[in-house]
Design a protein around this motif. Structure first.
Motif, PDB file in Angstrom:
ATOM      1  N   SER A  87      35.924 -10.189   3.831  1.00 25.27           N
ATOM      2  CA  SER A  87      35.950 -10.540   2.418  1.00 25.27           C
ATOM      3  C   SER A  87      34.525 -10.639   1.883  1.00 25.27           C
ATOM      4  CB  SER A  87      36.677 -11.869   2.212  1.00 25.27           C
ATOM      5  OG  SER A  87      35.973 -12.899   2.849  1.00 25.27           O
ATOM      6  N   SER A 110      31.290 -11.984   0.301  1.00 21.81           N
ATOM      7  CA  SER A 110      30.754 -13.327   0.113  1.00 21.81           C
ATOM      8  C   SER A 110      29.294 -13.230  -0.291  1.00 21.81           C
ATOM      9  CB  SER A 110      30.905 -14.155   1.387  1.00 21.81           C
ATOM     10  OG  SER A 110      30.244 -13.525   2.447  1.00 21.81           O
ATOM     11  N   ARG A 111      28.800 -14.296  -0.895  1.00 22.61           N
ATOM     12  CA  ARG A 111      27.430 -14.350  -1.382  1.00 22.61           C
ATOM     13  C   ARG A 111      26.688 -15.491  -0.688  1.00 22.61           C
ATOM     14  NH1 ARG A 111      27.479  -9.586  -2.974  1.00 22.61           N
ATOM     15  NH2 ARG A 111      28.914  -9.124  -4.622  1.00 22.61           N
ATOM     16  N   ASN A 112      25.444 -15.241  -0.344  1.00 22.50           N
ATOM     17  CA  ASN A 112      24.609 -16.257   0.270  1.00 22.50           C
ATOM     18  C   ASN A 112      23.928 -17.051  -0.840  1.00 22.50           C
ATOM     19  OD1 ASN A 112      22.870 -17.811   1.723  1.00 22.50           O
ATOM     20  ND2 ASN A 112      21.925 -16.125   2.832  1.00 22.50           N
ATOM     21  N   TYR A 133      27.388 -19.351   2.754  1.00 16.81           N
ATOM     22  CA  TYR A 133      28.147 -18.215   2.252  1.00 16.81           C
ATOM     23  C   TYR A 133      29.373 -18.705   1.490  1.00 16.81           C
ATOM     24  CZ  TYR A 133      25.232 -15.072   4.883  1.00 16.81           C
ATOM     25  OH  TYR A 133      24.164 -14.368   5.344  1.00 16.81           O
ATOM     26  N   PHE A 134      29.486 -18.264   0.254  1.00 20.72           N
ATOM     27  CA  PHE A 134      30.625 -18.589  -0.591  1.00 20.72           C
ATOM     28  C   PHE A 134      31.395 -17.310  -0.888  1.00 20.72           C
ATOM     29  CE2 PHE A 134      27.664 -22.003  -1.511  1.00 20.72           C
ATOM     30  CZ  PHE A 134      28.492 -23.110  -1.463  1.00 20.72           C
ATOM     31  N   PRO A 135      32.729 -17.396  -0.946  1.00 21.00           N
ATOM     32  CA  PRO A 135      33.509 -16.212  -1.327  1.00 21.00           C
ATOM     33  C   PRO A 135      33.140 -15.776  -2.748  1.00 21.00           C
ATOM     34  CG  PRO A 135      34.938 -17.963  -0.510  1.00 21.00           C
ATOM     35  CD  PRO A 135      33.570 -18.536  -0.642  1.00 21.00           C
ATOM     36  N   THR A 136      33.096 -14.489  -2.954  1.00 25.99           N
ATOM     37  CA  THR A 136      32.711 -13.961  -4.258  1.00 25.99           C
ATOM     38  C   THR A 136      33.681 -14.387  -5.348  1.00 25.99           C
ATOM     39  OG1 THR A 136      31.654 -12.105  -3.173  1.00 25.99           O
ATOM     40  CG2 THR A 136      32.142 -11.832  -5.488  1.00 25.99           C
TER      41      THR A 136
END
Length: 95
Positions: A31, A33-35, A40-43
Motif C-alpha cells: 500500500s 505510504s508517505r514518510n 510511515y503513514f498510509p497515503t
C-alpha cells in the motif's frame, strides 16, 4: 461405514482457494505510504487529513460570505465536500 477420502477435485479446489487467499493478502503489503517525520503513514490518511483542512478553509470562506447560513443541511454538504476533496487529492497525488 463409508470413509471420507479427499478426491483430486477437492485437493485442487483447496489449492486454488489457498493460492487466491495468499494473493489477496499479499496485495495489502504494497500500500502506498508517505514518510512524515520518520514515520510511515498510509497515503489515504494523509489525503483525508488534507481534505479536512481544505473543507475547514472553505467553511471559513462560506461563513464570512454568509453562504453557510443558507445551506440546507450543512453537515451533509461539508461531508460531501470533504469526500470530493479527499478523492481529488488522492487522484492528483498518485496519478
Amino acid at each position: 461405514m463409508h470413509s471420507h477420502r479427499p478426491t483430486h477435485a477437492h485437493g485442487y479446489l483447496r489449492a486454488a482457494l489457498m493460492s487466491s487467499l495468499s494473493m489477496t493478502m499479499s496485495a495489502c503489503s504494497a500500500s502506498p505510504s508517505r514518510n512524515i517525520l520518520g514515520s510511515y503513514f498510509p497515503t489515504w490518511m494523509v489525503c483525508a487529513l488534507l481534505g479536512i483542512v481544505f473543507v475547514m478553509v472553505v467553511r471559513g470562506v462560506l461563513v464570512k460570505t454568509g453562504v453557510d447560513a443558507s445551506l440546507p443541511v450543512p453537515v451533509v454538504v461539508y461531508l460531501c465536500m470533504w469526500t470530493a476533496a479527499t478523492l481529488a487529492i488522492w487522484l492528483v497525488w498518485l496519478a
